[in-house]
Every structure is written in structure tokens, then in C-alpha cells.
Design an enzyme around this catalytic site. Structure first.
Site, short mmCIF file in Angstrom:
data_model
loop_
_atom_site.label_atom_id
_atom_site.label_comp_id
_atom_site.label_asym_id
_atom_site.label_seq_id
_atom_site.Cartn_x
_atom_site.Cartn_y
_atom_site.Cartn_z
N HIS A 114 0.88 -1.17 0.00
CA HIS A 114 0.00 0.00 0.00
C HIS A 114 0.93 1.22 0.00
CE1 HIS A 114 -2.69 3.00 1.83
NE2 HIS A 114 -3.71 2.22 1.55
N ASP A 190 3.64 -3.73 7.88
CA ASP A 190 2.39 -3.00 7.73
C ASP A 190 1.26 -4.00 8.00
OD1 ASP A 190 0.01 -1.96 6.82
OD2 ASP A 190 0.79 -1.20 4.92
N GLN A 193 -3.96 -4.74 7.00
CA GLN A 193 -4.92 -5.75 6.51
C GLN A 193 -4.72 -7.09 7.20
OE1 GLN A 193 -7.37 -4.89 4.80
NE2 GLN A 193 -6.73 -3.02 3.77
N LYS A 216 -10.12 -0.32 10.81
CA LYS A 216 -10.28 -1.54 10.01
C LYS A 216 -10.57 -2.74 10.90
CE LYS A 216 -7.03 -0.15 6.37
NZ LYS A 216 -7.86 0.47 5.34
#
Lengths: 398, 119
Positions: A114, A190, A193, A216
Site C-alpha cells: 500500500h 504494515d 490488513q 479496520k
């Protein structure tokens, strides 16, 4: 895991007729999170740290309690390793801007990142003349571990995503850690997700830094989490300076505060921390293993359905290597048009480049449609999506 | 707006480069879609004698651009420069387009207005 019961906890699904498959962008909020924030505002609200009065004491305790819950959730060594920022992007910017990197130092990232884990490094390439290496994907559309092994030689930093927000692949962090160890590299993950969907244990994964966002994972938007190993965080220089982050200030110098406050300048998003705490309590009650298993079943149903309709999708073909999202394209129809058609059918998906321009260029596609699930989605949601796609293809006769 | 109707209409759209164009305008929506178009115009004495387009992107953009090309042929440049967004959308039957797709539908007109060299 009782999905019907879980869905009952989310007021938006009672009020709006929508099949929500845009969870990789942001998730809906359960009543428990909403109530906890309301309760905080109504009964305990104050600024933290500054006051001796009862409300400030309570707010401070709740804020710290939130960090303890986060630390426990990812199995950190201490709550002092939990820094609150605005989001994953800010967390990675914090590290990129405070790590002592110099001209020629090698940073390795990947083509599937991302932009939040790409631009901070790309900028350092310009500002500090670091050497930036970008690991490719292989033919299976998985991270090319051979390429990583090659490029990671003598790397100072390896910055990689836990789960690709386009491919949906779970990266092999164990193997990446091995490669990082061989080169004495700092491993930055990261987790935007990954952490919301997969059981995360920073001790076992041995990551040095992990960034993720509350919104999220059922929490409020505007609060992100940076986990860092205590000894590394101690070494880093301060990032933003001003109120709240100091021990002492004189006319010509200042002494930073202890961890984690050293990195939290200014009044933080206190009610965000409260909501995040409630969100994690909710997820923990359901159980992360249960969530992972449930999502994988839905994703299997989805990819099987896409394959049946000959719809091109991206990422690993191995279902156990996939997490909660699938990106795809219908030949001859632009992703935006597919998403708009689905919107007419009350199905929310995302279309575009998903903040991953380099990956879309690499895949040679102008955009993609992304469907992403969470704990409140069920089989009917996936079937509705597949049916709508089938209908679109039939109506257009393509 | 009937999306299916628009998507079907797309099959009839012909994208090509105008050989004797004397004005070529490029427009793009780079922020999150990367869509782009090139308008080829043959302008004589302020009149658009002929026009065509090429480009890649979503079907709303392709549809809107082909309708735009159709609309401007034979018209006065000044007339097109004065065309409002709302009038254009009405003209091409996209008056009720959703807010999030406005930038796709308006790109041809925007490109024309912003990129056309002022003479």
C-alpha cells in the site's frame, strides 16, 4: 461463531439495506464500541495526564488501559511499546522519519505495498539518498522470496506488508524474519490488513515494528497503532514535538518523556483509544481464530464462484495463503462500472487502484474491483455478489 | 441513468485518432483511477469542423466522451466553452449521475475548457 448474532450487534445493518463488502477500506462498528464511546463522553471525559482532578485521573486510566488491551491483543512485551498515532500511514511515517538512516543505507520494500508503506521510503530515497530495493512478485502472484533474499543482502530495513490489500496474500513473515536476521535488518510490518483478521503475536513473529489502524477492526477512524520493540523505540529520536511528549523543557533544550509518551505529542484521540479498547474486547470475545476460519470459508466460496464464471482475480491460488479480500476484473467492463452496478444492487465494494499504483502497473491492469469480508458477513452476502456479477455479465452479453 | 444501457452503447463507440486534427487535448483523472482521454479537434475559424477521441478508462468516461464528441461537431468553440456542467450532463442523458462518478462524466468538457489554448 454465530454470525447472525454478531450482525445483530451492528446498528447500521438494521438501518441500511446494504451488503457491506468494503471491509478492507473500513469496517462497521458494533453497539458495544458505540456505547463505550458514549459512556466515556457522558461519564469520564477529560484530558489525560494534565489534571489532578478525578475526571482527568479516570480518563488517564482508561487511556492507559486501552494500551494494555492492545499490548495483550498482539502479545507485546509491555504497554509502553504501544504508540497511538492517527493511522497506519502515520505510524510508518513516524518510523521512516526517526530511524537513523543515512546515504547509501539499504531499505527493502515490495511491489505489493500500500502507498503507506511505499511513499515514506520513496521519499527517503530523495531526501537522504537511501538505496531503495523493491521486491517483485512471482508467477504465482506471491511475494518472490528468492528476489527478497537477493535484495535483502545487508539491508538496514525490510518493510513489508502482512497481507496485501490488493492480492489478499498473507506474506510468510517467518521466512522474511529469517532473511532479516541473516542481514541484521530491522523488520517493519504494515499490519493494516493483517492484524484485524489474523491472530497476531509479535513475540512469535519477532517483528521489530508493526503498524495498524483501529478503523479496520471495528474501532474509530483516526487512531492508529505503532508497536515497536522497547529497546528500539528508546533509541529512536522523537518525531512530533510539543505538548505531552517531554519530561523537561528549558530555554535551550528539552528532555523527551518516557515511552510511550515520547512519541505522542499533543492531546491524543482519547475517545478513539476508548473505542479501540472496546473493539478489541469485542474481537477477542469472538476469537481471532474463529474470525480467520470464518473469513477463509467466505473467501473460498468467493474465489470458487469467480473461477466458475471465468472472472480474473489476483493473488495466490492457495486458499490457506489468502486472507479476507479478493480483487478481480470482468473483461470488458471497467472496475468502476462494476462497482457502480453493484451499488445499484445494494452491494458495497471498492474499485480503483486501492492505493497500490505500482502493483496495478505490475499486473498491467488499469484498476480492480475489491470485495473484502469481515466477521459479520455471511454466505448469502457472497452469493448475492456472485449472482449480481453473473447478471451483469449476462445483461451485457460479454 | 441506466448503467446497463450505457454499457451496451459502448460497444458501438469508435475510438480513433483524427488525422487532420489541428488541436490535440489530453485530459486525465489521475487521483484514484488513472483514466485518461485525448481529444482530437479540427478547428477552423472558431468552428469545430471535426472531432474524435482516444483513451482508456471507465465506461462512463468513454460514453461521456463519445457523446461530447458527437455534440461538439459543427459547433462554435465559444458555444462549447460556455456550456455548463449541468447542461452538458442533461445533453448526454447523465443528469442523475452519482456524485462519485461526476468527475468521469465531466472530464471531456473539463479537458476542453481547461486545455484549449486561448486564441
Amino acid at each position: 461463531m454465530d454470525v447472525a448474532k454478531i450482525k445483530e450487534d451492528f446498528p447500521i445493518f438494521k438501518k441500511r439495506k446494504i451488503i457491506y463488502l468494503d471491509n478492507a477500506a473500513s469496517t462497521q462498528k458494533p453497539i458495544q464500541v458505540i456505547n463505550e464511546i458514549v459512556d466515556f463522553y457522558e461519564n469520564h471525559y477529560s484530558n489525560i495526564h494534565r489534571g489532578l482532578h478525578i475526571l482527568s485521573q479516570e480518563a488517564s486510566e482508561i487511556y492507559e488501559e486501552s494500551k494494555k488491551i492492545v499490548a495483550n491483543f498482539i502479545n507485546a512485551y509491555s504497554w509502553r511499546e504501544i504508540i497511538y498515532v492517527r493511522n497506519t500511514t502515520e505510524a510508518i511515517n513516524l518510523i521512516a522519519n526517526t530511524l537513523p538512516l543515512n546515504k547509501g543505507d539499504k531499505v527493502v520494500t515490495t511491489i505489493m505495498e500500500h502507498h503507506s508503506n511505499f511513499l515514506p521510503w520513496l521519499r527517503l530515497k530523495k531526501l537522504k539518498k537511501i538505496q531503495l530495493e523493491i521486491v517483485d512478485i512471482n508467477e504465482e502472484q506471491e511475494l518472490d522470496m528468492n528476489d527478497l533474499e537477493k535484495k535483502a543482502k545487508d539491508a538496514k530495513v525490510i518493510a513489508v506488508t502482512f497481507v496485501s490489500n490488493v492480492l489478499g496474500n498473507i506474506n510468510d513473515l517467518k521466512e522474511i524474519r529469517r532473511i532479516a536476521d541473516e542481514n541484521a535488518s530491522i523488520l517493519i510490518v504494515d499490519g493494516a490488513q493483517g492484524v484485524p483478521h489474523l491472530l497476531t503475536n509479535v513475540k512469535r513473529m519477532k517483528v521489530d515494528f508493526l503498524a495498524f489502524s483501529a478503523h479496520k477492526m471495528l474501532g474509530p477512524s483516526g487512531i492508529g497503532i505503532l508497536y515497536g520493540k522497547e529497546e528500539l523505540l528508546e533509541e529512536l529520536d522523537v518525531f512530533l514535538v510539543g505538548g505531552g511528549m517531554i519530561k523537561d523543557v528549558r530555554m535551550d533544550e528539552f528532555v523527551p518523556a518516557e515511552l510511550p509518551w515520547k512519541f505522542e505529542a499533543g492531546t491524543p484521540f482519547i475517545e478513539g483509544a476508548v473505542g479501540l479498547k472496546a473493539a478489541i474486547e469485542y474481537l477477542t470475545t469472538v476469537g481471532m481464530e474463529n474470525i480467520e476460519k470464518h473469513e477463509r470459508e467466505l473467501i473460498k466460496l468467493l474465489v470458487d464462484g469467480l473461477e466458475e464464471q471465468n472472472i480474473e482475480y489476483y493473488g495466490s491460488r492457495k486458499i490457506k495463503k489468502r486472507s479476507s479480500l479478493v480483487s478481480f476484473n470482468i473483461k470488458g467492463i471497467h472496475a468502476h462500472d462494476v462497482a457502480e452496478y453493484l451499488n445499484y444492487k445494494h452491494i458495497a465494494v471498492r474499485s480503483g487502484l486501492h492505493c497500490a499504483h505500482p502493483l496495478h502497473r505490475r499486473l498491467n491492469i488499469p484498476a480492480s474491483v475489491r470485495a473484502s469480508v469481515y466477521l459479520y458477513n455471511n454466505e448469502e452476502d457472497i452469493i448475492a455478489l456472485l449472482d449480481a456479477l453473473k447478471r451483469l455479465i449476462k445483461e451485457l452479453n460479454i | 441513468m441506466d448503467l446497463i444501457k450505457i454499457l451496451k452503447a459502448l460497444k458501438l463507440i469508435k475510438k480513433h485518432k483524427l488525422k487532420d486534427a489541428n488541436v490535440v487535448l489530453y485530459g486525465s483523472n489521475p487521483y484514484h483511477c488513472g483514466d485518461n482521454i485525448t481529444l482530437y479537434l479540427k478547428i477552423e475559424n472558431g468552428i469545430i469542423k471535426d472531432a474524435s477521441f482516444e483513451g482508456t478508462g471507465c465506461n462512463i468516461l468513454m460514453y461521456a466522451t463519445s457523446k461530447f464528441i458527437e455534440h461538439i461537431k459543427g459547433k462554435n468553440v465559444k458555444e462549447i466553452l460556455e456550456l455548463s456542467d449541468r447542461e452538458f450532463l442533461k445533453e448526454i442523458d447523465l443528469a442523475d449521475i452519482s456524485k462519485s462518478r461526476l468527475q468521469c462524466a465531466l472530464l471531456p468538457l473539463k479537458t476542453f475548457k481547461e486545455k484549449l489554448p486561448r486564441i
